[in-house]
Scaffold this active site. Structure first.
Site, PDB file in Angstrom:
ATOM      1  N   ARG A  61      -2.977  15.221  -4.022  1.00 18.17           N
ATOM      2  CA  ARG A  61      -2.200  14.490  -5.035  1.00 18.17           C
ATOM      3  C   ARG A  61      -1.576  15.466  -6.018  1.00 18.17           C
ATOM      4  O   ARG A  61      -2.094  16.565  -6.239  1.00 18.17           O
ATOM      5  CB  ARG A  61      -3.123  13.528  -5.791  1.00 18.17           C
ATOM      6  CG  ARG A  61      -3.316  12.219  -5.056  1.00 18.17           C
ATOM      7  CD  ARG A  61      -4.109  11.255  -5.925  1.00 18.17           C
ATOM      8  NE  ARG A  61      -4.125   9.941  -5.339  1.00 18.17           N
ATOM      9  CZ  ARG A  61      -3.294   8.951  -5.692  1.00 18.17           C
ATOM     10  NH1 ARG A  61      -2.417   9.121  -6.647  1.00 18.17           N
ATOM     11  NH2 ARG A  61      -3.363   7.787  -5.099  1.00 18.17           N
TER      12      ARG A  61
ATOM     13  N   GLU B 152      -1.945  14.068   3.843  1.00 15.40           N
ATOM     14  CA  GLU B 152      -1.234  12.996   3.128  1.00 15.40           C
ATOM     15  C   GLU B 152      -0.566  13.579   1.905  1.00 15.40           C
ATOM     16  O   GLU B 152      -1.187  14.339   1.147  1.00 15.40           O
ATOM     17  CB  GLU B 152      -2.245  11.962   2.638  1.00 15.40           C
ATOM     18  CG  GLU B 152      -2.629  10.951   3.654  1.00 15.40           C
ATOM     19  CD  GLU B 152      -3.539   9.902   3.021  1.00 15.40           C
ATOM     20  OE1 GLU B 152      -3.477   9.670   1.804  1.00 15.40           O
ATOM     21  OE2 GLU B 152      -4.330   9.344   3.770  1.00 15.40           O
TER      22      GLU B 152
ATOM     23  N   HIS C 156      -6.758   1.999   5.080  1.00 15.71           N
ATOM     24  CA  HIS C 156      -6.971   1.734   3.656  1.00 15.71           C
ATOM     25  C   HIS C 156      -7.915   0.556   3.469  1.00 15.71           C
ATOM     26  O   HIS C 156      -7.629  -0.557   3.879  1.00 15.71           O
ATOM     27  CB  HIS C 156      -5.679   1.461   2.875  1.00 15.71           C
ATOM     28  CG  HIS C 156      -5.824   1.855   1.425  1.00 15.71           C
ATOM     29  ND1 HIS C 156      -6.469   1.068   0.512  1.00 15.71           N
ATOM     30  CD2 HIS C 156      -5.466   2.982   0.761  1.00 15.71           C
ATOM     31  CE1 HIS C 156      -6.490   1.675  -0.654  1.00 15.71           C
ATOM     32  NE2 HIS C 156      -5.888   2.846  -0.529  1.00 15.71           N
TER      33      HIS C 156
ATOM     34  N   HIS D 156      -5.606  13.924   1.115  1.00 11.78           N
ATOM     35  CA  HIS D 156      -4.425  13.657   0.279  1.00 11.78           C
ATOM     36  C   HIS D 156      -4.398  14.658  -0.865  1.00 11.78           C
ATOM     37  O   HIS D 156      -5.259  14.621  -1.741  1.00 11.78           O
ATOM     38  CB  HIS D 156      -4.545  12.217  -0.248  1.00 11.78           C
ATOM     39  CG  HIS D 156      -3.374  11.748  -1.043  1.00 11.78           C
ATOM     40  ND1 HIS D 156      -3.287  10.474  -1.523  1.00 11.78           N
ATOM     41  CD2 HIS D 156      -2.228  12.373  -1.444  1.00 11.78           C
ATOM     42  CE1 HIS D 156      -2.150  10.320  -2.177  1.00 11.78           C
ATOM     43  NE2 HIS D 156      -1.494  11.466  -2.156  1.00 11.78           N
TER      44      HIS D 156
ATOM     45  N   GLU E  94       1.968   4.229   9.555  1.00 13.25           N
ATOM     46  CA  GLU E  94       0.598   3.776   9.285  1.00 13.25           C
ATOM     47  C   GLU E  94       0.704   2.513   8.435  1.00 13.25           C
ATOM     48  O   GLU E  94       1.321   2.527   7.369  1.00 13.25           O
ATOM     49  CB  GLU E  94      -0.205   4.861   8.559  1.00 13.25           C
ATOM     50  CG  GLU E  94      -1.627   4.388   8.255  1.00 13.25           C
ATOM     51  CD  GLU E  94      -2.561   5.503   7.805  1.00 13.25           C
ATOM     52  OE1 GLU E  94      -2.366   6.672   8.207  1.00 13.25           O
ATOM     53  OE2 GLU E  94      -3.498   5.179   7.048  1.00 13.25           O
TER      54      GLU E  94
ATOM     55  N   ASN F 134     -11.088  10.360   6.208  1.00 14.09           N
ATOM     56  CA  ASN F 134     -10.499  10.835   4.960  1.00 14.09           C
ATOM     57  C   ASN F 134     -11.620  11.363   4.050  1.00 14.09           C
ATOM     58  O   ASN F 134     -12.525  10.606   3.680  1.00 14.09           O
ATOM     59  CB  ASN F 134      -9.753   9.662   4.296  1.00 14.09           C
ATOM     60  CG  ASN F 134      -9.045  10.078   3.028  1.00 14.09           C
ATOM     61  OD1 ASN F 134      -9.602  10.790   2.212  1.00 14.09           O
ATOM     62  ND2 ASN F 134      -7.828   9.618   2.851  1.00 14.09           N
TER      63      ASN F 134
ATOM     64  N   ARG G 285      -6.460  15.289  -8.121  1.00 12.05           N
ATOM     65  CA  ARG G 285      -7.726  14.614  -8.459  1.00 12.05           C
ATOM     66  C   ARG G 285      -8.681  14.553  -7.273  1.00 12.05           C
ATOM     67  O   ARG G 285      -9.859  14.299  -7.435  1.00 12.05           O
ATOM     68  CB  ARG G 285      -7.466  13.219  -9.005  1.00 12.05           C
ATOM     69  CG  ARG G 285      -7.092  12.200  -7.955  1.00 12.05           C
ATOM     70  CD  ARG G 285      -7.082  10.827  -8.534  1.00 12.05           C
ATOM     71  NE  ARG G 285      -5.830  10.546  -9.179  1.00 12.05           N
ATOM     72  CZ  ARG G 285      -5.244   9.336  -9.145  1.00 12.05           C
ATOM     73  NH1 ARG G 285      -5.832   8.341  -8.543  1.00 12.05           N
ATOM     74  NH2 ARG G 285      -4.099   9.132  -9.725  1.00 12.05           N
TER      75      ARG G 285
ATOM     76  N   THR H  21      -3.925   4.635  -3.491  1.00 14.00           N
ATOM     77  CA  THR H  21      -2.561   4.367  -3.027  1.00 14.00           C
ATOM     78  C   THR H  21      -2.389   2.855  -2.895  1.00 14.00           C
ATOM     79  O   THR H  21      -2.873   2.245  -1.952  1.00 14.00           O
ATOM     80  CB  THR H  21      -2.320   5.072  -1.671  1.00 14.00           C
ATOM     81  OG1 THR H  21      -2.810   6.408  -1.785  1.00 14.00           O
ATOM     82  CG2 THR H  21      -0.849   5.095  -1.334  1.00 14.00           C
TER      83      THR H  21
ATOM     84  N   HIS I 185     -12.833  11.657  -1.080  1.00 17.35           N
ATOM     85  CA  HIS I 185     -13.805  11.275  -2.103  1.00 17.35           C
ATOM     86  C   HIS I 185     -15.045  12.164  -2.134  1.00 17.35           C
ATOM     87  O   HIS I 185     -15.849  12.061  -3.051  1.00 17.35           O
ATOM     88  CB  HIS I 185     -14.115   9.781  -2.007  1.00 17.35           C
ATOM     89  CG  HIS I 185     -12.882   8.992  -2.351  1.00 17.35           C
ATOM     90  ND1 HIS I 185     -12.343   9.014  -3.608  1.00 17.35           N
ATOM     91  CD2 HIS I 185     -12.024   8.270  -1.594  1.00 17.35           C
ATOM     92  CE1 HIS I 185     -11.218   8.301  -3.615  1.00 17.35           C
ATOM     93  NE2 HIS I 185     -11.011   7.840  -2.403  1.00 17.35           N
TER      94      HIS I 185
ATOM     95  N   HIS J  27     -12.955   6.056   1.858  1.00 19.44           N
ATOM     96  CA  HIS J  27     -13.796   5.711   0.711  1.00 19.44           C
ATOM     97  C   HIS J  27     -15.101   5.025   1.109  1.00 19.44           C
ATOM     98  O   HIS J  27     -16.182   5.411   0.659  1.00 19.44           O
ATOM     99  CB  HIS J  27     -12.991   4.827  -0.251  1.00 19.44           C
ATOM    100  CG  HIS J  27     -13.733   4.457  -1.479  1.00 19.44           C
ATOM    101  ND1 HIS J  27     -14.431   3.279  -1.603  1.00 19.44           N
ATOM    102  CD2 HIS J  27     -13.928   5.131  -2.629  1.00 19.44           C
ATOM    103  CE1 HIS J  27     -14.999   3.234  -2.781  1.00 19.44           C
ATOM    104  NE2 HIS J  27     -14.714   4.346  -3.434  1.00 19.44           N
TER     105      HIS J  27
END
Ligand code: PXP
Length: 257
Positions: A50, A75, A199, A48, A156, A12, A54, A106, A15, A222
């Site tokens: 959003r 996502e 996550h 993702h 998931e 992912n 962001r 999330t 970030h 992250h």
């Protein structure tokens, strides 16, 4: 059951975009990170979009898709706007997540059990368009059964509660959360669902999760983007890959190809 030899790793890159957006310029570039992740052995890229943009932006999606040769797992919240964007880009996979503007990340899984009809209608055009639809849910029987009933091919499982309890040293809670993940991964598989998880995963807590034979994919962001500050993205991803492979190897007793 036999442990499948290789667990897919989705990286992912949200970030990378968060750091770029802190200054509003063009660096660091999430597409460059996606390309590097691919070179380091990622099996897919997760991002993702959003509602408040962001993390990645609409332009990033296009750039990432032009840059990578591995699948994009897009996502998104279950909104008309996101559905239209997904149908325009037709990513390999879409992962439907809950979204609240005030949350930092999330926080929980999607309430699919209470919104069965709406989510079933929402995912239908995405499935018809050929996207692999995954639903991000808590390790909860009601949610898993609902996901199976609406015909979602993939779930998931949210590993956040397990990871947080581990990081905070609440080991009884961690073990209880892990047992839930284990039992619910098994239930999901029995119901014919493909099972992913993600996550909050770190080098420290990924191993037991990676060893669960029901899982086919982990999505991690992250922690690895943070680690990249110290060791570089390539090295951070390779180290995670090695830990996952070792976990798989140890649990199956066979060498990983
Ligand atoms: N999977 C899903 C569905 C997510 O929403 C996220 C975070 O955006 C992740 C995996 C990755 O979580 P983390 O960034 O904490 O590794």
């Amino acid at each position: 059951m036999n442990t499948p030899s290789r667990l897919r790793l989705g990286i992912n890159i949200d970030h990378v975009a968060t750091v770029r957006n802190a200054r509003g310029g063009s660096t660091p570039d999430p597409a460059r990170a996606a390309k590097l992740a691919q070179a380091a052995g990622a099996d897919g890229i997760t991002a993702h979009l959003r509602e408040d943009r962001r993390h990645i932006t609409d332009a990033d999606i296009e750039k990432i898709l032009d840059t990578i040769d591995i699948p994009l797992n897009f996502e998104m919240a279950a909104t008309d706007e996101m559905q239209q964007i997904a149908l325009r880009h037709l990513p390999h996979a879409v992962c439907i997540v809950p979204e609240k503007r005030e949350e930092r990340t999330t926080e929980g899984g999607l309430e699919v059990a209470r919104e069965e009809n709406r989510i079933a209608h929402f995912i239908a055009p995405l499935r018809e368009a050929g996207c692999r639809v995954s639903i991000f849910i808590a390790a909860d029987r009601r949610q898993i059964e609902a996901a199976a009933r609406i015909g979602a091919p993939v779930v998931e499982l949210h590993t956040g509660a397990y990871c947080d309890a581990h990081a905070e040293g609440r080991f009884e809670v961690r073990d209880a959360e892990f047992d839930k993940l284990k039992d619910m991964a098994s239930l999901a598989l029995d119901l014919g669902l493909e099972v992913h998880a993600g996550h909050g995963l770190t080098y420290d807590c990924v191993k037991p999760v990676a060893a669960l034979p029901e899982l086919l994919e982990l999505n991690i962001g992250h922690f690895l983007i943070g680690e990249a500050i110290f060791s570089g993205l390539d090295s951070a991803i390779r180290r995670m890959r090695t830990i996952m492979d070792e976990a798989r190897q140890e649990s199956s007793g066979v060498s990983v190809a």
